[in-house]
Write an enzyme that holds these catalytic residues in place. Sequence first.
Site, mmCIF file in Angstrom:
data_model
loop_
_atom_site.group_PDB
_atom_site.id
_atom_site.type_symbol
_atom_site.label_atom_id
_atom_site.label_comp_id
_atom_site.label_asym_id
_atom_site.label_seq_id
_atom_site.Cartn_x
_atom_site.Cartn_y
_atom_site.Cartn_z
ATOM 1 N N SER A 46 1.577 0.360 2.185
ATOM 2 C CA SER A 46 0.670 -0.623 2.726
ATOM 3 C C SER A 46 1.043 -0.994 4.117
ATOM 4 O O SER A 46 0.244 -1.578 4.715
ATOM 5 C CB SER A 46 0.688 -1.883 1.768
ATOM 6 O OG SER A 46 1.933 -2.314 1.434
ATOM 7 N N GLU A 114 2.359 8.019 -6.391
ATOM 8 C CA GLU A 114 1.110 7.676 -7.052
ATOM 9 C C GLU A 114 0.498 8.670 -7.800
ATOM 10 O O GLU A 114 0.312 10.068 -7.235
ATOM 11 C CB GLU A 114 0.079 7.354 -5.951
ATOM 12 C CG GLU A 114 0.547 6.018 -5.139
ATOM 13 C CD GLU A 114 -0.557 5.719 -4.285
ATOM 14 O OE1 GLU A 114 -1.680 6.214 -4.141
ATOM 15 O OE2 GLU A 114 -0.303 4.864 -3.467
ATOM 16 N N GLU A 181 -2.483 -0.770 -10.947
ATOM 17 C CA GLU A 181 -3.164 -1.428 -9.798
ATOM 18 C C GLU A 181 -4.509 -1.548 -10.389
ATOM 19 O O GLU A 181 -5.300 -0.500 -10.595
ATOM 20 C CB GLU A 181 -2.835 -0.815 -8.667
ATOM 21 C CG GLU A 181 -3.802 -1.461 -7.334
ATOM 22 C CD GLU A 181 -3.348 -1.003 -6.101
ATOM 23 O OE1 GLU A 181 -2.291 -0.411 -5.975
ATOM 24 O OE2 GLU A 181 -3.965 -1.675 -5.139
HETATM 25 O O1 KIV Z 1 1.841 0.107 -0.826
HETATM 26 C C1 KIV Z 1 1.976 -1.035 -1.469
HETATM 27 O O2 KIV Z 1 2.179 -2.140 -1.196
HETATM 28 C C2 KIV Z 1 1.736 -0.887 -2.929
HETATM 29 C C3 KIV Z 1 1.410 -2.063 -3.788
HETATM 30 C C4 KIV Z 1 -0.212 -2.456 -3.789
HETATM 31 C C5 KIV Z 1 2.076 -2.117 -5.252
HETATM 32 O O3 KIV Z 1 1.810 0.100 -3.538
#
Ligand code: KIV
Length: 264
Positions: A46, A114, A181
């Site tokens: 993120s 993921e 999520e």
């Molecule tokens: O990249 C991230 O911050 C995440 C969170 C949304 C769990 O994968």
Amino acid sequence: MKKVSVSSLLAQKQKGKKITALTAYDASFAKLFDEAGIDVLLVGDSLGMVLQGEDSTLPVTIEQMAYHTKCATKGVQNAFVMADMPFMSYATPAQAYENAALLMAAGAQMVKLEGGEWLLDTIEGLVQRSVPVCGHLGLTPQAVNVIGGFKVQGREEAKAQKLVDDAIALEKAGVQLLVLECVPTSLGKKVTEQLSIPVIGIGAGAHTDGQILVMHDMFGISANYMPKFSKNYLTDSGDIRNAVKQYKEDVISGVFPSSEHSFE
Ligand code: KIV
């Protein structure tokens, strides 16, 4: 405070003590969260969105992830630190091994990937090579272009069942944590009940074993938009340390997430 580990996190699930988690990308915030007693810090991809201003996590590189993992872990004494494998860094098992090694060498205690069924061989290989793995199901942001946006997942019965099956398969393959999520609360509950490993939710309702938020969302300072499942803790507390303390207390007591921050 004792060092958090995969076994202490598992014990928290078994005792029904909620796990608190936040993203962190640098030493100063990681130290502040660690001192506040947050259990898990995620160096999330993120960072592509909240640090780099990108529209998605896709442009993030493994070198950037390793750099931020190294920065964040410098601030940590007790929290458990995991790091995201970015888009296309685990497309093949061999690539995954090489790139996971970079994150572990940078200080991560676990890597997060993921995806579901297609990852089983990669996960088994990583675990055999002593790399602890966290799965990530539901809304998987690296698949945003396949999904067609950042949308709630698993609302249809067949898709919900597929997600439960994937979660069970990931656990069998060796993942020791799962991030779930943006799924309906009922599905968050079902997955959490079916798995022996801890499930950390973000927009997955109040029944998961713990909660994680992107730190910029929790402080209400994300550049573009605030997801429904997130909450700005800075407005009411007026101070960063108090905001983190309140978030932690709300997760532990079950006040957060309320239905306002969850999906049906
Ligand atoms: O990249 C991230 O911050 C995440 C969170 C949304 C769990 O994968």
